[in-house]
Design a protein around this motif. Structure first.
Motif, PDB file in Angstrom:
ATOM      1  N   GLU A  47      41.417  45.768  27.739  1.00 31.80           N
ATOM      2  CA  GLU A  47      40.930  45.355  28.952  1.00 31.80           C
ATOM      3  C   GLU A  47      40.645  46.418  29.627  1.00 31.80           C
TER       4      GLU A  47
ATOM      5  N   ARG B 152      31.746  39.429  31.736  1.00 27.50           N
ATOM      6  CA  ARG B 152      32.217  40.662  31.336  1.00 27.50           C
ATOM      7  C   ARG B 152      31.235  41.635  31.223  1.00 27.50           C
TER       8      ARG B 152
ATOM      9  N   SER C 235      37.101  41.062  22.884  1.00 21.41           N
ATOM     10  CA  SER C 235      36.554  40.920  24.114  1.00 21.41           C
ATOM     11  C   SER C 235      35.722  41.990  24.728  1.00 21.41           C
TER      12      SER C 235
ATOM     13  N   ALA D 285      36.979  41.996  33.605  1.00 19.89           N
ATOM     14  CA  ALA D 285      38.070  41.861  32.446  1.00 19.89           C
ATOM     15  C   ALA D 285      39.119  41.084  32.770  1.00 19.89           C
TER      16      ALA D 285
END
Lengths: 359, 281, 358
Positions: B183, B98, B127, B103
């Motif tokens: 994302e 990342r 995330s 993503a």
């Protein structure tokens, strides 16, 4: 919930609580008992409670007895003892070795309360100690065991390797080997006074290793029940356990605290109580032998009775020489007897006991 | 048709904006440790910036394994099997990938792409905390996380009563929009999306497709893995087929028909030229 | 059926706070029935159980003394339970903490230094953590179930303590009885309140609770713990290392239990004995769940459990109730809590079809 709400709820509870408090005025004097196990152990604690009931019977018009069961040794016991001392008890019996330091600590803070500590060795102005010469009973049992064993292995379920327990093992060994020099004692340590599961498992292990007589220094009938189930002999501990093992129980060593407890309670009430150490045995009735199993041959019963009578009238001493330690050194020569001091600090095995004591 | 939604078929402009190779998967083989897993066998493909690469396949042909190895949940035997702009990344974990601007939208939105019983704010943090700098002084910055979650909700039209509500309280389509949005708003160089509109209502599906196209138009490299051929033909520039752990040669979307792809997915031989069948290698 | 059970769209936050209270109320109501059946005035019994033990400063201090090791162990365990790491061996870790911390005193018993006690506490934490590290290693390396390994190590720990107490660490002036020397002044937990047994360990417990709350709510590792426990696949998707979390939570739980152990022996017990804990490490598991694995909840749960112990003793002394009353109470609280917990994820609804459902 906000912290404000929590605080006000707690405050309300505290106020309501204090309103419900009323002064705890006791009309009668109280005699307290602190038990390390449950009364239902049918062993050590059970016999102490019988003693308590004797106090109730004799002095019930003058005192109320209270008791707390299953009080763990350690900080819990200190709290319970202190709670009794703070609340109108004139005399408190703390019935386990591990209560020693807590008893002394609380006794210091409550000089007008009398304390009786079982099996301990520290005293103070208001703390007495008392114990039974259980080893005398072990000696009688040892004679029977030496005669009755066919495998020459006696299994012993031990709690903690403290002198009291070691004394019992040694007395058994000396007595058994005096009538049967091939007898060996195997010990299994369970590190607890009361745990029927562990005690039973230890008995099973000992039987698997060849023991055909099971003895114990733990508080439940579990080892005896295992002996009954497996068809070997056993000995009741602290109380008559034959209803748990009608075929297996050779006899039992019974602790009898009745007379002592009544006497001490009376002394506390009428002001004649003094700090002392009491170590009484078969002679004073603090230790008794249960009825001998009918399956025991008559000549063995006669031997047992003679041994018992001999201890009572002083002609027989369980720890009379010659006594050889497990390591071969001489502990007592012919004609010598081990004194109480040696007995109290006994941390060595006699010949005939298998295994090593932790050093 | 659903009332109140504007359904436009996403259009996909092709070719001219494609940039250099972003992701290169090179001779990727991986033995599966699962009892019923599929071993990956010499997988080769590229994804360029500005393009949408689609991988079609019937479920159970190695997609799960491929996605795991791309996201970093599974590591390659050698780092060189995966190259991001030339840099080997095969041994990097998800967090490290990342950091390099990758993503992922996983196949299962509940339990894999999001924690069902945690709030949308927490799920936004999940995330993106590295890329969006949601940790200050070693502590989680709750305010910034909430702002990010709200930005996702606003930009991707996620219907919810608020970002303090749990992921499980969202409908399938809205949760998928949320995860895709989470994302995409990290401005990734490369995004890998699994089954983007599975179980999603038509309005949300259209929105997601448009978002994918827009992201590619802005220069990102997009890899889409899906069973839905209509979807792939609508949004992809190039397409390949995965079957039994192997990947076919990828083709420009204009050079192949849905029927041919369907046959490749079925694993048939001898349809079209021999070359066709042998190129599944 | 008039009522049916319907799943809520999302778990009810209000119920998370209400159910412990509901459980308590139900326990009180139910126990009043039990007391009446036993022939005791129920109000008097409840008063003796809940109010009398703490109706003065001394009683309140005893409550804190009893609750301290419970809270310390429970806070450590709760972090692991949140991550689905089931540390059942806190009792053993507590014992190793006592061994390590107490051992420092045994070897330095003549030393009179202000650093002795802090050193003991630190060693206690290390000892507990080391003991918990064994199940952590076995789980991450061999996938051995930590429930079994941590539990079995409890027995090893107890025997190790017994070995030391009966052997090299036995008090030379103790008539061969299995206990260590009594701890000196500099090895004893300072008292917070004169005339009571309230000691510094309680402060440590409060610090532990606050620190844990901070960690869980505000740090990345706390977030990782929660995610891995709730959805392990999401955790791995996010790049969280399950192995790291297993190590972290077990070491943390072990350290907390170790501190509880050294606090007990340097506080109320005052020496090393073969038996230094009446099962705190196991009771702490109940406290952790009763407190919903939440730091604040654990404080209340620890106090409540401690009160049931104290109340049981008071009820025996003042009312002659049997010792089983403690166990019955604790069992009822747990039972009603588990039952009421259903209401967090489900609710009752009227069955309107008029037909028997199901």
């Amino acid at each position: 919930m906000t912290s404000k709400t929590i605080a006000s709820v707690l405050g309300a509870v505290a106020v309501a609580g204090s309103m419900l408090v009323s002064a705890n005025v006791s009309a009668q004097d109280k005699v307290g008992f602190v038990y390390v196990g449950p009364i239902g152990d049918h062993g050590w604690t059970y016999r102490h409670d019988i003693g308590r009931q004797a106090v109730e019977k004799e002095l019930g018009d003058k005192v109320k007895t209270t008791y707390v069961e299953s009080v763990k040794e350690g900080p819990d016991s200190e709290r319970v003892i202190r709670q009794m001392a703070a609340d109108g008890h004139k005399i408190i019996f703390t019935t386990s070795f591990g209560y020693m330091n807590p008893t002394l600590k609380v006794a210091k803070q409550f000089p007008n309360v009398k304390f009786e500590h079982a099996t301990g060795f520290k005293r103070s102005a208001n703390v007495s100690t008392y114990s039974g010469r259980f080893y005398e009973g072990r000696y009688v049992v040892g004679k029977i065991a030496g005669k009755m064993t066919k495998t020459n292995v006696i299994g012993y379920v031990g709690s903690f390797p403290i002198p009291e327990v070691v004394r019992g093992i040694n007395a058994t060994a000396l007595a058994a080997r005096s009538v049967n020099p091939n007898v060996e004692i195997k010990v299994a340590w369970v590190n607890t006074w009361y745990d029927p599961g562990k005690e039973g498992d230890a008995a099973k292990a000992l039987i698997d290793q060849g023991a055909d007589i099971i003895m114990q220094h733990t508080d439940s009938p579990a080892p005896l029940q295992v002996a009954e189930a497996r068809g070997v002999w056993g000995v009741g501990q602290a109380s008559d356990m034959h209803h748990f093992a009608p075929k297996a129980q050779l006899t039992a060593i019974i602790d009898n605290w009745d007379r002592y407890y009544v006497a001490r309670a009376k002394a506390a009430l009428d002001g004649t109580w003094k700090s002392q150490d009491t170590w009484a045995g078969l002679k004073d009735g603090m230790v008794e032998m249960a009825k001998f199993n009918e399956a025991i041959p008559a000549d063995v019963i006669k031997l047992a009775e003679e041994t018992r009578d001999g201890i009572i009238n002083g002609t027989i001493h369980p720890f009379a020489g010659p006594i050889k330690k497990q390591d071969g050194t001489v502990a007592a020569k012919e004609g010598e007897t081990l004194d109480d001091g040696t007995l109290l600090g006994m941390d060595w095995y006699v010949e005939g006991v298998q295994g090593k004591l932790p050093k | 048709m659903m009332i109140g939604t504007n359904l436009t078929t996403p259009r996909h402009d092709d070719g001219s904006k494609r940039g250099p190779v972003r992701l290169k998967v090179h001779n990727l083989s991986l033995d599966s440790h699962e009892q019923f897993g599929i071993d990956l066998n010499l997988i080769n493909f590229d994804v360029r910036g500005g393009e949408v690469m689609g991988i079609a396949g019937v479920a159970g042909n190695g997609q799960v394994e491929l996605l795991e190895v791309l996201s970093g949940e599974m590591l390659c035997d050698e780092a060189e099997h995966l190259l991001l702009e030339g840099t080997p990344i095969g041994k990097l974990n998800p967090t490290e990938r990342r950091e390099l601007g990758i993503a992922f939208v996983p196949e299962d939105r509940l339990g894999h792409g999001s924690v069902p019983d945690m709030s949308l704010t927490d799920n936004a943090f999940l995330s993106s905390y590295g890329q969006k700098k949601l940790i200050s002084n070693g502590l989680i910055n709750h305010k910034k996380s909430t702002q990010y979650a709200e930005e996702i909700v606003a930009k991707f039209d996620v219907r919810t009563a608020g970002v303090t509500h749990t992921a499980s309280s969202l409908s399938g389509g809205n949760l998928q929009k949320f995860i895709v949005g989470r994302e995409m708003l990290q401005d990734p160089k490369l995004i890998i999306i699994a089954h983007p509109t599975w179980g999603v209502d038509a309005g949300a599906a259209a929105a997601i497709h448009q978002a994918i196209i827009d992201l590619a138009e802005n220069g990102a490299a997009v890899l889409v893995v899906s069973q839905d051929l209509d979807e792939l033909f609508a949004i992809s520039n190039r397409i390949a087929v995965i079957a039994e752990g192997r990947l076919s040669v990828s083709r420009d979307i204009k050079e192949i028909s849905i029927e041919q792809i369907g046959l490749l997915m079925g694993g048939t031989e001898g349809s079209g030229s021999q070359k066709e069948a042998q190129s599944v290698a | 059926m008039l009522l049916k059970i319907v799943k809520r769209p999302e778990p009810s936050r209000a119920m998370v706070y209400l159910t412990p209270l509901m459980a308590l109320v139900l326990t009180v109501v139910c126990s009043m029935g039990v007391f009446t059946f036993l022939g005791v005035d129920p109000v008097e019994a409840l008063r003796n159980f809940f109010i009398v033990p703490i109706n003065n400063a001394y009683g309140a201090s005893e409550l804190l003394v009893k609750a301290t090791p419970l809270i310390l162990c429970a806070i450590g365990l709760s972090v692991g339970f949140r991550a689905n790491v089931w540390n059942i061996g806190a009792e053993g870790q507590l014992t190793l903490g006592a061994i390590f911390g107490g051992g420092l005193f045994v070897y330095l018993h003549d030393v009179d230094s202000v650093f002795l006690l802090p050193g003991m506490i630190l060693l206690g934490a290390i000892g507990g953590a080391l003991w918990a590290g064994i199940p952590a290693f076995l789980k991450t390396r061999f996938n051995a179930n930590e429930i079994l390994t941590s539990l079995m190590l409890v027995y090893v720990a107890t025997l190790l303590l017994s070995l030391l107490i009966h052997g090299p660490w036995r008090d030379p002036d103790g008539f061969n009885f299995p206990e260590s020397r009594m701890f000196s002044e500099s090895a004893t937990m300072p008292l917070i309140l004169e005339g009571t047994r309230l000691h510094f360990g309680t402060i440590l417990a409060i610090i532990a609770v606050l620190g844990t709350w901070l960690m869980l709510a505000k740090t990345l590792v706390g977030f990782q713990i929660k995610v891995i426990g709730a959805a392990p696949k999401a955790g791995s998707y996010a790049g969280f290392s399950q192995k790291k979390i297993i190590w972290f939570t077990l070491l943390f739980g072990g350290a907390m239990a170790g501190i509880a152990g050294v606090s007990e022996v340097s506080g109320p017990v005052g020496q090393l004995l073969p038996s230094i804990s009446p099962g705190y490490g196991f009771t702490a598991i109940i406290v952790a769940f009763l407190g919903r694995l939440h730091p604040v909840g654990i404080i209340f749960a620890g106090l409540l459990m401690a009160l049931t112990y104290l109340g049981g003793e008071t009820a025996q002394i003042n009312l002659g109730l049997p010792v089983a009353v403690t166990g019955v109470f604790q069992g009822m609280v747990l039972f009603f809590l588990l039952a009421c917990d259903v209401l967090i994820s489900y609710r009752f609804a009227l069955n309107r079809t008029g037909r028997v459902s199901g």
